[in-house]
Write an enzyme that holds these catalytic residues in place. Structure first.
Site, short mmCIF file in Angstrom:
data_model
loop_
_atom_site.label_atom_id
_atom_site.label_comp_id
_atom_site.label_asym_id
_atom_site.label_seq_id
_atom_site.Cartn_x
_atom_site.Cartn_y
_atom_site.Cartn_z
CG LEU A 6 -1.73 -1.31 1.42
CD1 LEU A 6 -2.66 -1.17 2.62
CD2 LEU A 6 -2.52 -1.66 0.16
N GLY A 83 -9.41 4.03 2.49
CA GLY A 83 -9.07 3.01 3.46
C GLY A 83 -8.30 1.85 2.87
CG HIS A 309 31.94 28.63 4.18
ND1 HIS A 309 31.39 28.76 2.94
CD2 HIS A 309 32.20 29.89 4.63
CE1 HIS A 309 31.32 30.05 2.62
NE2 HIS A 309 31.80 30.75 3.63
#
Length: 394
Positions: A6, A83, A309
């Site tokens: 899923l 769902g 840096h």
């Protein structure tokens, strides 16, 4: 075992990192999270993979194509998120009348446990946790599952559902379930029918992680980077110091004076600049750059990220093509030593981590000498000015 994975959701709890890609495609140890899920399935004996896709499905299709490690891959499109049972129902035309497995595309599993799950079908993966109340918790009769209770105040056991199932073929005919109270069609309702008809085993999962929120992405990287073996394939200057399990890929560069303490991963095209210090399950992604005298600790730098840096980044996630200006400093510890909080779906939520820095989405640019407070989230394309102190999300 034919296996449905899923992977249709955006992953709203992972915003803003998912603004341009689905959550299962977020990098874990330099590879999409979904690859680790498929690795566990293939290593366990998956014979066919059906990926249920939806949000930014093109990203998944373009990456995996028609096969993964010689195992055929097919796609089922879930256009509306209704769902998990709905997702499997959409995958149904791609499945044979045979036992099948279902796994979540945003959970990490160890392959040995998945192999046992396949062998024990019908079965469901179970993981023991200290506090099971936020999960689906198993009701048990010995090793047999008799039910799953969602987020119980009084848990019947300490074994929770890890969204890994091995169903009998009969379950293919039981995918039409009623909407739950949340308004979705739940795979646990399919499981309830299986439990009524079969003895369903609770298979202990040795290692598992539900990667739903940004700090869990860090935890996932700590797990998977920690499994890498030492290999220095790229250009590592003789005056650099590399200790522990550090993987430097072929086209990566580590400059003189740099110190890297494993576990760490420096990917193709990345560079670690002179006198930089990299440690703590850090990933320097493809074409990412760690500049002169920069310290990066336990963080993920996605593709093209640049940490300029004289900068410090700790316990943070930086998206693609981020540019942190010189002197940018990330705070990763509260003065009161309480766990750092992060905004998830509009609410401040505890990460449970004493040390956590920032989540910076794709394309963010900070001005020089920017200070970022612990638990700040910067949305895609956000900027800061020189010398700014950022204490709120933007």
């Amino acid at each position: 075992m034919q296996t449905v994975v899923l992977a249709a959701g955006e992953g709203t709890r992972m915003r803003p990192l998912t603004a341009t890609r689905p959550k299962p495609m977020l990098p874990v140890a330099g590879r999409p999270m979904l690859e680790h899920v498929l690795d566990a399935a293939v290593d366990a004996g998956a014979t066919r993979l059906v990926l249920v896709v939806g949000y930014r499905e093109d990203v998944i299709r373009d990456h995996f194509g028609e096969a993964y490690r010689d195992v055929p891959v097919e796609y089922a499109v879930q256009e509306t998120q209704e769902g998990t049972a709905h997702a499997v129902k959409i995958a149904r035309p791609h499945l044979e009348e045979a036992p099948f497995a279902v796994m979540a595309g945003d959970n990490l599993y160890d392959a040995a446990s998945v192999a046992t799950l396949y062998d024990e079908a019908p079965a469901i993966g179970a993981y023991e946790v200290e506090d099971p109340r936020p999960y689906g918790v198993f009701e048990l009769d010995g090793e047999r599952v008799t039910g799953v209770v969602e987020k119980p105040a009084d848990p019947p056991s300490n074994l929770v559902n890890v969204s890994a199932y091995a169903f009998p073929a009969e379950a293919l005919d039981w995918l039409d379930v009623e909407r739950s109270e949340r308004g979705e069609y739940e795979i646990t309702d399919v499981l309830a029918r299986v439990i009524d008809a079969f003895d369903v085993a609770a298979v202990p999962v040795e290692r598992w992680l539900d990667v739903g929120r940004p700090w869990e992405l860090l935890e996932a990287n700590e797990w998977k980077v920690g499994e890498l073996d030492r290999a220095l394939h790229g250009h590592v200057h003789e005056d650099a110091t590399v200790t522990g399990d550090v993987l430097v890929e072929d086209d990566a560069t580590v400059h003189a004076g740099a110190v890297i303490e494993g576990p760490a991963l420096v990917q193709d095209g990345a560079s670690v600049g002179p006198n930089a210090y990299v440690r703590g399950a850090t990933v320097v992604g493809p074409d990412a750059h760690v500049g002169h005298a920069v310290e990066v600790k336990n963080s993920v730098l996605m593709a093209g990220a640049t940490v300029g840096h004289l900068t410090y980044v700790g316990d943070s996630v930086l998206g693609r093509d981020v540019n942190l200006g010189a002197g940018t400093v990330v705070a990763n510890l509260r003065h009161d030593d309480e766990p750092v909080k992060l905004t998830v779906k509009g609410e401040r939520v505890s990460t449970g981590r004493r040390k956590f820095g920032v989540v910076v989405a794709d394309g963010v640019k900070t001005g020089i000498d920017t200070n970022l407070n612990a638990g700040v989230t910067l949305s895609a394309g956000a900027t800061t000015g020189p010398g700014e102190t950022v204490t709120r999300d933007r």
